[in-house]
Design a protein around this motif. Sequence first.
Motif, mmCIF file in Angstrom:
data_model
loop_
_atom_site.group_PDB
_atom_site.id
_atom_site.type_symbol
_atom_site.label_atom_id
_atom_site.label_comp_id
_atom_site.label_asym_id
_atom_site.label_seq_id
_atom_site.Cartn_x
_atom_site.Cartn_y
_atom_site.Cartn_z
ATOM 1 N N LEU A 96 -25.786 -14.453 80.778
ATOM 2 C CA LEU A 96 -25.541 -14.909 82.145
ATOM 3 C C LEU A 96 -24.231 -15.687 82.253
ATOM 4 O O LEU A 96 -23.491 -15.561 83.224
ATOM 5 N N GLN A 97 -23.963 -16.488 81.222
ATOM 6 C CA GLN A 97 -22.717 -17.265 81.223
ATOM 7 C C GLN A 97 -21.500 -16.369 81.389
ATOM 8 O O GLN A 97 -20.532 -16.715 82.073
ATOM 9 N N SER A 98 -21.506 -15.223 80.732
ATOM 10 C CA SER A 98 -20.347 -14.331 80.801
ATOM 11 C C SER A 98 -20.064 -13.907 82.231
ATOM 12 O O SER A 98 -18.916 -13.922 82.686
ATOM 13 N N VAL A 99 -21.134 -13.526 82.924
ATOM 14 C CA VAL A 99 -20.951 -13.074 84.296
ATOM 15 C C VAL A 99 -20.587 -14.238 85.198
ATOM 16 O O VAL A 99 -19.741 -14.125 86.097
ATOM 17 N N GLN A 143 -16.211 -14.800 75.678
ATOM 18 C CA GLN A 143 -16.154 -15.699 76.835
ATOM 19 C C GLN A 143 -14.885 -16.547 76.787
ATOM 20 O O GLN A 143 -14.252 -16.797 77.817
ATOM 21 N N GLU A 144 -14.515 -16.946 75.602
ATOM 22 C CA GLU A 144 -13.269 -17.704 75.490
ATOM 23 C C GLU A 144 -12.067 -16.793 75.741
ATOM 24 O O GLU A 144 -11.127 -17.178 76.443
ATOM 25 N N LEU A 145 -12.114 -15.592 75.175
ATOM 26 C CA LEU A 145 -11.004 -14.655 75.396
ATOM 27 C C LEU A 145 -10.882 -14.304 76.878
ATOM 28 O O LEU A 145 -9.778 -14.063 77.373
ATOM 29 N N PHE A 146 -12.005 -14.260 77.573
ATOM 30 C CA PHE A 146 -11.931 -14.036 79.016
ATOM 31 C C PHE A 146 -10.970 -15.026 79.670
ATOM 32 O O PHE A 146 -10.094 -14.652 80.455
ATOM 33 N N ASN A 198 -12.589 -34.484 65.866
ATOM 34 C CA ASN A 198 -13.713 -33.839 66.535
ATOM 35 C C ASN A 198 -13.299 -32.500 67.118
ATOM 36 O O ASN A 198 -12.138 -32.301 67.470
ATOM 37 N N GLY A 199 -14.240 -31.614 67.236
ATOM 38 C CA GLY A 199 -13.972 -30.332 67.859
ATOM 39 C C GLY A 199 -14.113 -30.401 69.372
ATOM 40 O O GLY A 199 -14.555 -31.413 69.919
ATOM 41 N N SER A 200 -13.736 -29.328 70.049
ATOM 42 C CA SER A 200 -13.760 -29.308 71.517
ATOM 43 C C SER A 200 -14.507 -28.090 72.033
ATOM 44 O O SER A 200 -14.477 -27.024 71.415
ATOM 45 N N GLU A 201 -15.119 -28.254 73.175
ATOM 46 C CA GLU A 201 -15.732 -27.138 73.879
ATOM 47 C C GLU A 201 -15.495 -27.313 75.378
ATOM 48 O O GLU A 201 -14.985 -28.340 75.819
ATOM 49 N N ARG A 202 -15.878 -26.292 76.142
ATOM 50 C CA ARG A 202 -15.634 -26.339 77.575
ATOM 51 C C ARG A 202 -16.549 -27.370 78.231
ATOM 52 O O ARG A 202 -17.715 -27.494 77.894
ATOM 53 N N ARG A 203 -15.991 -28.100 79.192
ATOM 54 C CA ARG A 203 -16.772 -29.107 79.924
ATOM 55 C C ARG A 203 -16.701 -28.775 81.403
ATOM 56 O O ARG A 203 -15.628 -28.762 81.983
ATOM 57 N N GLN A 204 -17.809 -28.620 82.003
ATOM 58 C CA GLN A 204 -17.869 -28.336 83.444
ATOM 59 C C GLN A 204 -16.759 -27.385 83.878
ATOM 60 O O GLN A 204 -16.590 -26.332 83.302
ATOM 61 N N SER A 227 -16.824 -21.756 74.382
ATOM 62 C CA SER A 227 -18.157 -21.818 74.985
ATOM 63 C C SER A 227 -18.991 -22.966 74.421
ATOM 64 O O SER A 227 -18.975 -23.212 73.207
ATOM 65 N N PRO A 228 -19.717 -23.648 75.284
ATOM 66 C CA PRO A 228 -20.571 -24.757 74.834
ATOM 67 C C PRO A 228 -21.540 -24.306 73.739
ATOM 68 O O PRO A 228 -22.176 -23.256 73.862
#
Lengths: 425, 425, 425, 425
Positions: free
Chosen positions: C27-30, C153-156, C329-335, C395-396
């Motif tokens: 669902l996240q992808s869409v 999702q990240e490559l998107f 620390n590593g990073s991911e997408r936030r909001q 992606s989270p």
Amino acid sequence: MSVREVEQTSDKHFDKALLADFRRVRLQSVDSCRPLQLEDYGLQAVAETSPTKWHLAHTSWFFETFILKPYRADYQPLNQHYEYVFNSYYNGVGEQFPRQKRGLLSRPSVAEVMQYRDYVDGEISALLGADSEFVEVITALLTLGIHHEQQHQELFYTDIKYNLGQNPLLPVFTEAPLSTRETATLGEIGYHRFNPALVSIGYGGTGFCFDNERPQHLHQLSGFCIADRLVSCGEYIQFIEQGGYRQPQFWLADGWAAVQQQGWQAPLYWQKIDDCWHEFTLHGLLPVDLDRPVCHVSAYEADAYASWAGARLPTEQEWEWAAQQGHINGSERRQQLLRPELMTQPNACDGLWQWTSSSYSGYPGFVVEDGAVGEYNGKFMANQLVLRGGSCVTSPGHYRSSYRNFFYPGQRWQFSGIRLAKNSV
Amino acid sequence: MSVREVEQTSDKHFDKALLADFRRVRLQSVDSCRPLQLEDYGLQAVAETSPTKWHLAHTSWFFETFILKPYRADYQPLNQHYEYVFNSYYNGVGEQFPRQKRGLLSRPSVAEVMQYRDYVDGEISALLGADSEFVEVITALLTLGIHHEQQHQELFYTDIKYNLGQNPLLPVFTEAPLSTRETATLGEIGYHRFNPALVSIGYGGTGFCFDNERPQHLHQLSGFCIADRLVSCGEYIQFIEQGGYRQPQFWLADGWAAVQQQGWQAPLYWQKIDDCWHEFTLHGLLPVDLDRPVCHVSAYEADAYASWAGARLPTEQEWEWAAQQGHINGSERRQQLLRPELMTQPNACDGLWQWTSSSYSGYPGFVVEDGAVGEYNGKFMANQLVLRGGSCVTSPGHYRSSYRNFFYPGQRWQFSGIRLAKNSV
Amino acid sequence: MSVREVEQTSDKHFDKALLADFRRVRLQSVDSCRPLQLEDYGLQAVAETSPTKWHLAHTSWFFETFILKPYRADYQPLNQHYEYVFNSYYNGVGEQFPRQKRGLLSRPSVAEVMQYRDYVDGEISALLGADSEFVEVITALLTLGIHHEQQHQELFYTDIKYNLGQNPLLPVFTEAPLSTRETATLGEIGYHRFNPALVSIGYGGTGFCFDNERPQHLHQLSGFCIADRLVSCGEYIQFIEQGGYRQPQFWLADGWAAVQQQGWQAPLYWQKIDDCWHEFTLHGLLPVDLDRPVCHVSAYEADAYASWAGARLPTEQEWEWAAQQGHINGSERRQQLLRPELMTQPNACDGLWQWTSSSYSGYPGFVVEDGAVGEYNGKFMANQLVLRGGSCVTSPGHYRSSYRNFFYPGQRWQFSGIRLAKNSV
Amino acid sequence: MSVREVEQTSDKHFDKALLADFRRVRLQSVDSCRPLQLEDYGLQAVAETSPTKWHLAHTSWFFETFILKPYRADYQPLNQHYEYVFNSYYNGVGEQFPRQKRGLLSRPSVAEVMQYRDYVDGEISALLGADSEFVEVITALLTLGIHHEQQHQELFYTDIKYNLGQNPLLPVFTEAPLSTRETATLGEIGYHRFNPALVSIGYGGTGFCFDNERPQHLHQLSGFCIADRLVSCGEYIQFIEQGGYRQPQFWLADGWAAVQQQGWQAPLYWQKIDDCWHEFTLHGLLPVDLDRPVCHVSAYEADAYASWAGARLPTEQEWEWAAQQGHINGSERRQQLLRPELMTQPNACDGLWQWTSSSYSGYPGFVVEDGAVGEYNGKFMANQLVLRGGSCVTSPGHYRSSYRNFFYPGQRWQFSGIRLAKNSV
């Protein structure tokens, strides 16, 4: 009527037929696109094949740039970026968005381009509805713009064919039914013979023509013969099967280099399936009909075929003289048939542009128009060859026997075929 | 005299002047190379500019392939690999060593190539010393070979100039003294005016000409004017300084693309040193003389200059007609001067080939010769333009007013200049 | 858990959390694509940046190819051509549609691709709803597929940014508000110091990791220091303004060649407007914030910056050890923030992948998996460099400190930044 | 001894052995060229393969630039243009004549280059004959220059082999006799096994080494096995005949792309004649000996062969550790044999450089030297792989077990072979 020769007269009213013509042609452009899905409008496989959406916008840009901006009082463009984005090649107007990147313009969206078309159409209608001291020059430019749009209507078909043709799913553009026949029933090509003559070449009428069709001038022809029909697929398959693509003696040096670099082994869109030649068409993938004219060949292939067949290509003057004499007819689009017809059908027209051996150059006395509109034709008079005849995707009403189409000799995505000629002995 | 028209006659003796001609031209080729160092003979900077050594060998190959192998009984080649290595472009003879790699042929050495020349010369002498039933065809082929060698003598100069010109040490080819003058004293260009006329174009004499100069045929000329001298360096510098290379409106579309892709800002070999234009010549680096004709321009530059100057390039028929009428003269090499002369000198000839607007194609009725020798000219009739006039490095005795030189419009390493023309109003 | 190590056990039921995970990620992808217009889904500006539609289809293809076809009884593909069309690079599966032509796939339409996703999702749900003797291998492959989808999702985001960035209208992807600040308030970079140590590198846990993170192994580190934050835009502007892009001494030889061939003068997406640096972002065109980490630099630029700053890039082992110790620390997408945050904000994470000096290769003892799935990582172990750290578009839940991202050193379209390191003296 | 670590001491006299070494190596360079004809000295087939003449000049330039200009009082260069013309890649010295055009430098002639060598040699002799306060730094630089010249002595062989190999006459460089044998008598490859160990890597001695061999440092090795000989031609032919070049599963992705783009089907210089493999060598065209090590393979081919054989390439640390333990020996040139020997001969050395899987990068603690001489090695630490072992054309006395050669993984014109390794299980 050429732009350069317009003189101001006392008449300030526009001919009503002009606006009707304008509207009819503008509608045709949109109408041609109906079979497409929205995702198809942005396709551009190579620099030469512009997206559908771009054709729809650029033709509007032409009216906006050459008529609305100079002649419509207080004209406000819908979007000021479009001047740059939809300029094709007019340096006199300004910089252009790179041609090979047109497929990357997902914005403006198709809806926004349609809105742009409506906006321009409305402004043109308003302009033509009022009196003007510039009636003649606007009439000349609008007429040019209408013929310009018809040219892009043809490019729409050639480009979308190429662009869809890259898709391994081989999308079908039109579901219109097509009769096919794989048995050859054609007889041999016959030839019309012409004596040496000093003839008039170029447009001599009073209607519209492009500047490159003029001035009408005298040309001395030697005696020649010209074929009474185009080369058929069946004949061309013989050329292929007898090794035509592997024997340099039939080819111009630049043509042979193209064969080797690009790996040509058959016309564009042809592929062999289960030992049988098929071609991708706007009607989908179909078996090659032996009695249809061979299509989508380069001038190099046309010239090599002619050498192999003991003939040559005609000059554009030979072609035009034969057409003036009623021995050759031009072609335009008919209903829903987007493919040349079987040559054995009654009333079949050739359906293809025909390569000549003539380099595209200015006729004696040709002078380039002033201003950006002068870039329309003249600056392309190098390295290209003239094609004559119209095709099955040429817009209705667009063709003349003096019409000069032109492309580089290695290009194959136009609807281009082969008419043979010979010296008269 | 064309090869195809030779008929067998009863005469079995060779004309003695033929062997003398052969020897004289063969010696000229070697003589021209004298200023070179041994290391210079193998240079090839780009595919077009063949090594000196290769020219010396290929011209020998021509006599070996087209005369000795078919007509010399029991002929034994000196080295069987040479058939492949020194074939330029004759597919009818067989595969060719790749053109762009000719500079990698350190072997055969220069000495071995000279030995090859001697060997071929000796065999030709022996062939011509005996009676033969093939006197006429051999005479025709040998005459062709002599003119072919003269063409390579000119290419020797154009190629070695380009190849040495890559060296930052800027080697001087000839130390022959040259007068120079930087003050312009030329007046404006004048024009010869010609009325419309139906004229004869092409070679109509009984001596040698290349197949592309024939058949002689009628051509209808419109009225035109042609310049009485070439465009000078001084005039061309004005074009440069007024931004000619930065304004697309003067350029053909393909020409403008070339300007941008290749960064042209001046003729080939020109560079600015201390704000003063200099050019690399076979006499070394020299200041540009304002009163010499501008040289080493492409057809695109010639055409753009003409547009800027409110003129155009002549057609090849206009040029030939003006030459037939004695208003233009051709040029050949004079003593040790390997550069066009000052246009103000008495008896100066133009010294440069002159671009025409005519695409190189077959004259009406032109037919390609049979066999490999038919590849000499005909297969290049695509994408090239005709140049007329001869140059300061054309071999003495080689030029005719019907002579058709041809190169691609973007090429600049030949001694090519600009003659203007105009429509007659 | 690696595919290769799965052993068959007696458990025949799937863990219910697996299907939930699958559905959530699908669902996240869409969901990520929502801001797009339909015309945007097909964009592909260069071979590397696949169309959105292709990402949506290829991730479905992955589940279909590696799970449904081998393990779902009587599985019928929705469209048999998709096996070819949406294969990325798995030679073990078969031929692939050419990567650089993905943007030409107007068909299948977006709607058809969504239908394909639904079809695959339904089949996977059905598969997981029943007992199976292949629970473990399917679980392993499905887990791999989920992480694979997260990578796309990240490559998107990286691809759509590049693709929209070609449009002169500079489309805004997201309207989410962003604070900006142009005044630099950051202090100098500090360094964490580490002693020489024999450390464990690679994933040692029991959850999922990619095969390239294993086996865990010992590595001898020399003493080193690593920066406590990334290089800021303000610092990088100093590098630019002090001529960093014009001085070869700071650059690797291949990097300097890239600078010259590609004309780099600043990070990708930067342009100067009215003497002020701006960058194109997914939030539109914005002024460059001095206190954000510099983004979209190649490894060559990162290395050159480090040389200029008297430092170097860290090795991947140094980076991982520092992360193990809690100093990075590593990073991911936030909001909705699709841009790295200001480094002065509380709780800001770095938000960028960080180039290391380590070539991407197999850890000691690394063995490629059998079968087509073995092509996932191993065959790319040449010419690429490892990046560490995750980014603001990762992606989270996807990131690990042992995670090894990899790209060619000249690539700039990923969210890649610079962390400095130094030898410990 | 590295340049950077030199400290001034009180000793002002040069060691006499230094000048003797210098003279010996300088003579070797000229001596190696004796089999050439004068025309061969200028050959350059591709950018990588410099002309013999250029090697002879550039090595002189190195001494002139780094020693004579800074340390020889009142030094006058023989020709001031040489600084530009013979600079290879030292941006710190200035602009360089384009690498790919070195073959166009017919001037200076070979004689002039020999004169340049003599001039530099005389000046160096004079410098070393006098006392100096810079004895140590000059000694370090001269030693570097000597080893630099030895590297170019090897490149002379690899380059002239490639350059002559373009000639269809297949010139023989040396007539020295060679035993050949086409029957394979080799047994299977055996493996030396090594336990995990923390080992010292890099040069730890007191003599000369290049900066990239230092600093010596600890490295943790996992257990591994390394082959006791190189892969033979016979074994490689099996790889070819079993379709190794047609099966992507054995290849790195970049390797497979290279196979397809460049059409590799066998090692460089191999061709099949009458169904039998032959190779072009410096001894001429010869049948492939099954028991010689396979040569002129890229790292991609080496890696693919290893995959096919169920093995892998060694890391450079594995290779060095095995060499330190005496299980692998290096190679240098022996008399007149310019080809690896049969592996079955007593005392045969491997004769080839051996690809490792290690990317070329700085050892932990590596620091680039200051000044232009710092460009010697460090700036190439991207995209290249390390080769170990020396070859049959490496200069006598030049090799060390810590020696790190490096080339791009797709390059094949060096004398490069394959040693296999395996994980220890």
